[in-house]
Enzyme design. Structure first.
Site, PDB file in Angstrom:
ATOM      1  N   GLU A 158     -57.416  24.079 -42.986  1.00 53.85           N
ATOM      2  CA  GLU A 158     -58.441  25.061 -42.633  1.00 53.85           C
ATOM      3  C   GLU A 158     -59.146  24.699 -41.334  1.00 53.85           C
ATOM      4  O   GLU A 158     -59.422  25.565 -40.502  1.00 53.85           O
ATOM      5  CB  GLU A 158     -59.454  25.193 -43.773  1.00 53.85           C
ATOM      6  CG  GLU A 158     -58.980  26.022 -44.947  1.00 53.85           C
ATOM      7  CD  GLU A 158     -58.882  27.504 -44.616  1.00 53.85           C
ATOM      8  OE1 GLU A 158     -59.423  27.936 -43.577  1.00 53.85           O
ATOM      9  OE2 GLU A 158     -58.267  28.246 -45.390  1.00 53.85           O
ATOM     10  N   GLU A 161     -56.784  25.498 -38.469  1.00 49.34           N
ATOM     11  CA  GLU A 161     -56.636  26.933 -38.261  1.00 49.34           C
ATOM     12  C   GLU A 161     -57.872  27.536 -37.610  1.00 49.34           C
ATOM     13  O   GLU A 161     -57.758  28.383 -36.721  1.00 49.34           O
ATOM     14  CB  GLU A 161     -56.370  27.627 -39.600  1.00 49.34           C
ATOM     15  CG  GLU A 161     -54.988  27.358 -40.175  1.00 49.34           C
ATOM     16  CD  GLU A 161     -54.766  28.034 -41.519  1.00 49.34           C
ATOM     17  OE1 GLU A 161     -53.655  27.926 -42.053  1.00 49.34           O
ATOM     18  OE2 GLU A 161     -55.711  28.668 -42.031  1.00 49.34           O
ATOM     19  N   GLU A 162     -59.062  27.111 -38.032  1.00 50.65           N
ATOM     20  CA  GLU A 162     -60.289  27.748 -37.541  1.00 50.65           C
ATOM     21  C   GLU A 162     -60.745  27.205 -36.198  1.00 50.65           C
ATOM     22  O   GLU A 162     -61.308  27.947 -35.389  1.00 50.65           O
ATOM     23  CB  GLU A 162     -61.412  27.577 -38.569  1.00 50.65           C
ATOM     24  CG  GLU A 162     -61.196  28.379 -39.846  1.00 50.65           C
ATOM     25  CD  GLU A 162     -62.443  28.435 -40.712  1.00 50.65           C
ATOM     26  OE1 GLU A 162     -63.476  27.821 -40.327  1.00 50.65           O
ATOM     27  OE2 GLU A 162     -62.399  29.110 -41.759  1.00 50.65           O
TER      28      GLU A 162
END
Length: 280
Positions: A158, A161-162
């Protein structure tokens, strides 16, 4: 008067193919195309057969291509248990006793990633979607763990990805349980500390409005942090961890009697090692 059940050879040949589960029931995975009338006849024969065998729960997995059989199964006493994008699982309880069939999964698992660099700066983001959209609130990266994904792996993914930042997992610091969240399910949020392996930010334009490294003291002083108890605890956890006054939980691989796959037990490695050392 006790009920006597007898089944003919022809009826046995009419039984739906099934495998036994580990709890005295059977699982039927439907793959053969079948019209509702034929399915109804075979299902009744099958239920009769399984009752003779003393079976309990009956699970029928219907792929989306056989959705025309749902109504027939429901009329025979089946109910919805859970659904996935490509199938619906229906279930029936044969005995005249209270059902022990477990409910569908009741929780969603999410992560919150706490990443602090060597300048005591916290990686924070502003979300482009959801309830925080347009409110200018800085928060740690969060997300949902994928099916079959471990918590520590989900946290690393995460963040990448962010924000584009590479990390490695350090510890699980805390978790929160909240009820009546998405679709009425409960929500488990695991707060994970990660160590940055890179510092350059390349935010995800689809979900993230802004991302930056923010001094911990500045984050702690934000009105949104002071107002929101979860955000305030995140700041407190960061400071306690950096000052060496807090020990979280690290994943340790474990095996199982029931599967060849590896799962992970999160434990306080520091205190456990101290005890092992003292015994030796």
């Amino acid at each position: 008067m006790e009920e006597v059940l007898v089944q003919t050879g022809a009826e046995k040949d009419h039984i739906l193919p099934a495998i036994n589960d580990d709890h005295g029931g059977v699982i039927v995975e439907m793959v053969e195309l079948m019209d509702p009338t034929t399915f109804s006849s075979r299902l009744r024969s099958s239920l009769f057969h399984w009752k003779l065998q003393g079976k309990k729960g009956v699970w029928i997995k219907l792929p989306i291509g056989l959705a025309n059989l749902i109504e027939t199964a429901v009329k025979e006493g089946f109910w919805y248990h859970h659904a996935e994008p490509d199938y619906l699982m229906l279930v029936n309880w044969i005995p005249k006793t209270d059902s022990t069939i477990p409910a569908n999964a009741s929780h969603r698992v999410g992560i919150g990633a706490i990443i602090v660099n060597n300048k005591r700066e916290l990686l924070v983001v502003q979300e482009k979607n959801g309830r925080l959209k347009g409110r200018g609130i800085w928060k740690i990266p969060t997300g949902v763990v994928d099916q079959g994904e471990d918590i520590f792996a989900g946290a690393i993914r995460e963040v990448k990805e962010e924000t584009g930042v590479d990390t490695e997992f350090v510890e699980l610091l805390a978790f929160r349980q909240m009820h009546n969240a998405l679709f009425g399910k409960s929500d488990l949020l695991f707060l994970c500390m990660l160590r940055p392996l890179s510092l350059e930010i390349q935010k995800q334009d689809l979900e993230i409005e802004a991302a930056q490294w923010m001094p911990l003291e500045e984050y702690a002083a934000l009105p949104s942090t002071q107002k929101h108890s979860l955000y305030k605890y995140i700041g407190d956890l960061c400071l306690a961890k950096l000052d060496g006054n807090y020990t979280g939980f690290t994943p340790r691989p474990i095996s199982s009697y029931f599967s060849d796959s590896i799962s992970y037990l999160y434990l306080n490695k520091q205190d456990l090692n101290r005890r092992i050392f003292s015994l030796n």
